[in-house]
Design a protein around this motif. Structure first.
Motif, mmCIF file in Angstrom:
data_model
loop_
_atom_site.group_PDB
_atom_site.id
_atom_site.type_symbol
_atom_site.label_atom_id
_atom_site.label_comp_id
_atom_site.label_asym_id
_atom_site.label_seq_id
_atom_site.Cartn_x
_atom_site.Cartn_y
_atom_site.Cartn_z
ATOM 1 N N LYS A 1 72.095 45.139 97.630
ATOM 2 C CA LYS A 1 71.271 45.943 98.533
ATOM 3 C C LYS A 1 70.405 45.053 99.420
ATOM 4 O O LYS A 1 70.267 45.300 100.618
ATOM 5 C CB LYS A 1 70.391 46.893 97.723
ATOM 6 C CG LYS A 1 69.672 47.904 98.536
ATOM 7 C CD LYS A 1 68.902 48.853 97.641
ATOM 8 C CE LYS A 1 69.187 50.260 98.072
ATOM 9 N NZ LYS A 1 68.594 51.250 97.217
ATOM 10 N N GLU B 209 72.546 43.397 102.050
ATOM 11 C CA GLU B 209 73.031 44.404 102.997
ATOM 12 C C GLU B 209 71.934 44.789 103.980
ATOM 13 O O GLU B 209 72.196 44.981 105.167
ATOM 14 C CB GLU B 209 73.503 45.637 102.232
ATOM 15 C CG GLU B 209 74.103 46.712 103.086
ATOM 16 C CD GLU B 209 74.560 47.883 102.242
ATOM 17 O OE1 GLU B 209 74.112 49.004 102.523
ATOM 18 O OE2 GLU B 209 75.352 47.676 101.314
ATOM 19 N N ASN B 210 70.698 44.880 103.489
ATOM 20 C CA ASN B 210 69.590 45.326 104.338
ATOM 21 C C ASN B 210 68.955 44.204 105.146
ATOM 22 O O ASN B 210 68.297 44.471 106.146
ATOM 23 C CB ASN B 210 68.514 46.019 103.485
ATOM 24 C CG ASN B 210 69.003 47.327 102.922
ATOM 25 O OD1 ASN B 210 69.943 47.927 103.432
ATOM 26 N ND2 ASN B 210 68.377 47.776 101.860
ATOM 27 N N SER B 211 69.114 42.961 104.713
ATOM 28 C CA SER B 211 68.519 41.862 105.466
ATOM 29 C C SER B 211 69.458 41.471 106.601
ATOM 30 O O SER B 211 70.664 41.656 106.525
ATOM 31 C CB SER B 211 68.250 40.669 104.557
ATOM 32 O OG SER B 211 69.447 40.148 104.052
ATOM 33 N N GLU C 52 64.504 36.277 106.525
ATOM 34 C CA GLU C 52 64.713 37.616 105.945
ATOM 35 C C GLU C 52 65.553 37.522 104.675
ATOM 36 O O GLU C 52 65.261 38.191 103.680
ATOM 37 C CB GLU C 52 65.403 38.536 106.951
ATOM 38 C CG GLU C 52 64.546 38.962 108.109
ATOM 39 C CD GLU C 52 65.308 39.825 109.100
ATOM 40 O OE1 GLU C 52 66.490 40.153 108.852
ATOM 41 O OE2 GLU C 52 64.719 40.177 110.135
ATOM 42 N N ALA D 27 64.322 38.468 100.916
ATOM 43 C CA ALA D 27 65.075 39.440 100.119
ATOM 44 C C ALA D 27 65.460 38.848 98.768
ATOM 45 O O ALA D 27 65.354 39.521 97.734
ATOM 46 C CB ALA D 27 66.328 39.892 100.882
#
Length: 128
Positions: A92, A95-97, A103, A107
């Motif tokens: 997750k 995927e989100n960074s 970033e 994460a």
């Protein structure tokens, strides 16, 4: 009471009905396909995630067993749930960074912090 009621339906009415029916069928088919595709992607991701977590757990357990034999000291083997949690959080986070290294580093730090908290809670539960 015989007014000017037409005996025939105008030609454009069935054409519009056919086009509307086809459009509705096409729209529902597209929505169904999108939902199925997303569901299949999620299932595939979960399968990969759990498989990777299991392999990681198995490798860690084998290393712990070997070290235990060599040193004759017990080594802790965490439950597989920890590895699944770690892989889910890692997946997750990545995927989100974005592609920015800062970033990604942030994460990964968040994942490590969360996993450390879970480990500490598991250690406390096992000491009870």
């Amino acid at each position: 009471m015989s007014g000017n009621i037409p005996n025939q339906i105008p030609l454009w009415v069935p054409i519009i009905c056919v086009l509307l029916g086809s459009g509705i069928t096409l729209a529902s088919s597209i929505v169904t396909t999108i939902i199925s595709k997303r569901s299949e992607e999620r299932r595939h991701t979960k399968t990969l995630l759990i498989g990777t977590a299991f392999e990681h757990w198995k490798q860690s357990a084998n290393i712990a067993i070997e070290r235990s034999r060599e040193t004759r000291m017990p080594y802790a083997i965490y439950p597989i749930e920890l590895y699944i949690t770690h892989m889910a959080l890692l997946s997750k986070a990545l995927e989100n960074s974005g592609t920015n290294p800062k970033e990604i580093a942030d994460a990964l730090k968040e994942v490590q912090t969360t996993v450390r908290i879970v480990k500490d809670n598991m250690d406390e539960d096992s000491n009870r």
